[in-house]
Design a protein around this motif. Sequence first.
Motif, PDB file in Angstrom:
ATOM      1  N   MET A   1       0.766  -1.384   0.129  1.00 50.84           N
ATOM      2  CA  MET A   1       0.095   0.125   0.283  1.00 50.84           C
ATOM      3  C   MET A   1       0.924   1.316  -0.097  1.00 50.84           C
ATOM      4  SD  MET A   1      -3.204   1.469   0.096  1.00 50.84           S
ATOM      5  CE  MET A   1      -4.157   0.190   0.595  1.00 50.84           C
ATOM      6  N   LYS A   2       1.895   1.334   0.895  1.00 49.38           N
ATOM      7  CA  LYS A   2       2.842   2.572   0.969  1.00 49.38           C
ATOM      8  C   LYS A   2       3.357   2.808  -0.457  1.00 49.38           C
ATOM      9  CE  LYS A   2       7.109   3.960   3.044  1.00 49.38           C
ATOM     10  NZ  LYS A   2       8.065   3.555   4.205  1.00 49.38           N
ATOM     11  N   GLU A   3       4.217   1.905  -1.015  1.00 46.77           N
ATOM     12  CA  GLU A   3       4.659   1.942  -2.299  1.00 46.77           C
ATOM     13  C   GLU A   3       3.820   2.400  -3.436  1.00 46.77           C
ATOM     14  OE1 GLU A   3       7.792   2.243  -2.571  1.00 46.77           O
ATOM     15  OE2 GLU A   3       7.960   1.716  -0.579  1.00 46.77           O
ATOM     16  N   LYS A   4       2.574   2.065  -3.279  1.00 47.20           N
ATOM     17  CA  LYS A   4       1.416   2.411  -4.331  1.00 47.20           C
ATOM     18  C   LYS A   4       1.017   3.717  -4.276  1.00 47.20           C
ATOM     19  CE  LYS A   4      -3.068   1.208  -6.146  1.00 47.20           C
ATOM     20  NZ  LYS A   4      -4.104   0.293  -6.106  1.00 47.20           N
ATOM     21  N   VAL A   5       0.902   4.017  -2.961  1.00 49.85           N
ATOM     22  CA  VAL A   5       0.624   5.550  -2.752  1.00 49.85           C
ATOM     23  C   VAL A   5       1.665   6.483  -3.006  1.00 49.85           C
ATOM     24  CG1 VAL A   5       0.051   7.091  -0.735  1.00 49.85           C
ATOM     25  CG2 VAL A   5      -1.185   4.940  -0.792  1.00 49.85           C
ATOM     26  N   ALA A 103      -4.320  14.567  -1.396  1.00 47.05           N
ATOM     27  CA  ALA A 103      -4.715  13.601  -0.466  1.00 47.05           C
ATOM     28  C   ALA A 103      -5.930  12.910  -1.103  1.00 47.05           C
ATOM     29  CB  ALA A 103      -4.700  14.051   1.008  1.00 47.05           C
ATOM     30  N   GLY A 104      -7.029  13.865  -1.390  1.00 46.55           N
ATOM     31  CA  GLY A 104      -8.187  13.302  -1.861  1.00 46.55           C
ATOM     32  C   GLY A 104      -8.334  12.435  -3.046  1.00 46.55           C
ATOM     33  N   ILE A 105      -7.443  13.069  -4.011  1.00 41.19           N
ATOM     34  CA  ILE A 105      -7.541  12.349  -5.146  1.00 41.19           C
ATOM     35  C   ILE A 105      -6.547  10.870  -5.001  1.00 41.19           C
ATOM     36  CG2 ILE A 105      -6.166  12.187  -7.546  1.00 41.19           C
ATOM     37  CD1 ILE A 105      -6.750  15.422  -7.442  1.00 41.19           C
ATOM     38  N   VAL A 106      -5.683  10.921  -4.352  1.00 36.91           N
ATOM     39  CA  VAL A 106      -4.613   9.578  -4.274  1.00 36.91           C
ATOM     40  C   VAL A 106      -5.657   8.726  -3.384  1.00 36.91           C
ATOM     41  CG1 VAL A 106      -2.612   8.590  -3.034  1.00 36.91           C
ATOM     42  CG2 VAL A 106      -2.402  10.997  -4.350  1.00 36.91           C
ATOM     43  N   LEU A 107      -6.316   9.068  -2.283  1.00 40.56           N
ATOM     44  CA  LEU A 107      -7.073   8.120  -1.687  1.00 40.56           C
ATOM     45  C   LEU A 107      -8.386   7.675  -2.495  1.00 40.56           C
ATOM     46  CD1 LEU A 107      -8.009   6.654   1.014  1.00 40.56           C
ATOM     47  CD2 LEU A 107      -9.258   8.618   1.484  1.00 40.56           C
ATOM     48  N   LYS A 108      -8.469   8.336  -3.486  1.00 35.95           N
ATOM     49  CA  LYS A 108      -9.786   7.940  -4.478  1.00 35.95           C
ATOM     50  C   LYS A 108      -9.341   6.962  -5.446  1.00 35.95           C
ATOM     51  CE  LYS A 108     -11.991   8.457  -8.507  1.00 35.95           C
ATOM     52  NZ  LYS A 108     -11.490   8.135  -9.893  1.00 35.95           N
ATOM     53  N   ALA A 360       1.269  11.716   1.622  1.00 36.01           N
ATOM     54  CA  ALA A 360       1.156  10.556   1.821  1.00 36.01           C
ATOM     55  C   ALA A 360       0.757   9.882   3.182  1.00 36.01           C
ATOM     56  CB  ALA A 360       2.683  10.004   1.528  1.00 36.01           C
ATOM     57  N   ALA A 361       1.280  10.823   4.330  1.00 38.02           N
ATOM     58  CA  ALA A 361       0.696  10.434   5.615  1.00 38.02           C
ATOM     59  C   ALA A 361      -0.728  10.510   5.834  1.00 38.02           C
ATOM     60  CB  ALA A 361       1.468  11.368   6.741  1.00 38.02           C
ATOM     61  N   LEU A 362      -1.274  11.440   5.201  1.00 39.13           N
ATOM     62  CA  LEU A 362      -2.643  11.629   5.252  1.00 39.13           C
ATOM     63  C   LEU A 362      -3.515  10.588   4.634  1.00 39.13           C
ATOM     64  CD1 LEU A 362      -2.959  15.564   4.538  1.00 39.13           C
ATOM     65  CD2 LEU A 362      -3.502  14.447   6.507  1.00 39.13           C
ATOM     66  N   VAL A 363      -2.908  10.139   3.543  1.00 37.31           N
ATOM     67  CA  VAL A 363      -3.609   9.052   2.919  1.00 37.31           C
ATOM     68  C   VAL A 363      -3.453   7.723   3.430  1.00 37.31           C
ATOM     69  CG1 VAL A 363      -3.686   7.616   0.633  1.00 37.31           C
ATOM     70  CG2 VAL A 363      -3.574   9.915   0.531  1.00 37.31           C
ATOM     71  N   LEU A 364      -2.453   7.461   4.007  1.00 33.49           N
ATOM     72  CA  LEU A 364      -2.119   6.144   4.554  1.00 33.49           C
ATOM     73  C   LEU A 364      -2.755   6.006   6.082  1.00 33.49           C
ATOM     74  CD1 LEU A 364       1.571   5.542   3.717  1.00 33.49           C
ATOM     75  CD2 LEU A 364      -0.298   4.367   2.913  1.00 33.49           C
ATOM     76  N   THR A 365      -2.885   7.154   6.601  1.00 33.89           N
ATOM     77  CA  THR A 365      -3.681   7.368   7.916  1.00 33.89           C
ATOM     78  C   THR A 365      -5.332   6.899   7.760  1.00 33.89           C
ATOM     79  OG1 THR A 365      -2.331   9.098   8.989  1.00 33.89           O
ATOM     80  CG2 THR A 365      -4.418   8.784   9.801  1.00 33.89           C
ATOM     81  N   ALA A 366      -5.679   7.563   6.567  1.00 38.24           N
ATOM     82  CA  ALA A 366      -7.297   7.202   6.384  1.00 38.24           C
ATOM     83  C   ALA A 366      -7.314   6.024   5.907  1.00 38.24           C
ATOM     84  CB  ALA A 366      -7.661   8.035   5.063  1.00 38.24           C
ATOM     85  N   ALA A 367      -6.411   5.293   5.122  1.00 34.07           N
ATOM     86  CA  ALA A 367      -6.488   3.762   4.694  1.00 34.07           C
ATOM     87  C   ALA A 367      -6.457   2.915   5.850  1.00 34.07           C
ATOM     88  CB  ALA A 367      -5.262   3.465   3.578  1.00 34.07           C
TER      89      ALA A 367
END
Length: 388
Positions: A1-5, A103-108, A360-367
């Motif tokens: 997941m981290k590398e993909k983000v 962050a929104g776009i990457v999480l999407k 990255a931190a915001l997205v991985l936190t949400a995930a």
Amino acid sequence: MKEKVLDLIDKLEPELNDLSLEIYNNPELGYEEFKACKLHTEILRKYGFTIYDNFSGVKTGFKAEYKSLKDGLTVAYMAEYDALPGIGHGCGHNLLGAVSTGAGIVLKQIIDEIGGKVIVFGTPAEETSGAKVIYVENQEFDDVDIAMMAHPGNEYTKSGTSLALEPIQFEFFGKTSHAAASPEKGINALDAAISTFNSINALREHIRSDSRVHGVIIEGGKAANVVPDYTKVQFYVRSTTKTYNEELLEKIKNCAKGAALVTGCELKITKYEFNYDNMVTNEILSNLFNEKIFEIANITMSEPSKNTGSIDAGQVSQICPTIHPYFDITNDKNIVAHTREMAKSTLTDYAKKQMKNTIAALVLTAAEVIQNDKLFEEMKLEFENTEK
């Protein structure tokens, strides 16, 4: 997941840099951010978000939403993009907005895999009467499970507190007269204003040491030989909790009422700006973000400052688990917010690198929250049991 983000962020970076730069070059004050709003919604629409313009009655506000086919939590990122008069983006909102939208776009792009909904709220006018207040009053955050944003600064700082803020205006109406020939026939509105200040100063001995009351006389009379028949004063009343601030506000109002009574003036009390609630950081969510930024970039977050002002994210933190950390954009620790130097710092390669780390931190936190039901339940329990 981290590398993909991280790979998704690398691919998105040029567009985010362009977004931040274009907003930097076209600074707009609160509720005038038409270009900034359009730039954000264009890139979000491009990446498959449903856009709601003129959101919640705010012309420069928006909501961008994407719901996966798989059920899950709703994660909101808050984007700010207003500038300051005279110095442009001295608070770094050009970069802040790019971080939240990014962050929104990457999480999407990963949320179909893990489930849930991602929202990016465009939140104008944080520097004045912030739109987050309007959104909360209109219940726009009621279905949000966690809300996050990260603010540019001169170091990485944990999400902390802010002061609840109540703006209050007193207008005193008296009666003019010749100040020398017939002062007894006048009713001095300036005396009422000054008495209000004196009463508040006497009250300071009996209020909490972490509260703040500060004000100015906006109108105090026109000529020294005329008894002033009208004065206007404005105060900010601030406390660490919303509950105590409401108690303190009533005491401040009584100071003005007493001043009106003793001078014989009429009194009008109004609120001249939005009130801001205190920021209530969800510590479990905050600790998770701190872990992710360390994992990504070996960054240890500093403790939040004990000296703080007021932010409209406080309103959101009263509705759902929320964090508002700060991320470093300059090696020069003498550069502070609300300066041209801070604005220029948003354009540096160093700032762009930290933008990527923060996204990255915001997205991985949400995930992780989306995928860990127990963790989210602990966050909710903390939220429900924290003093507001």
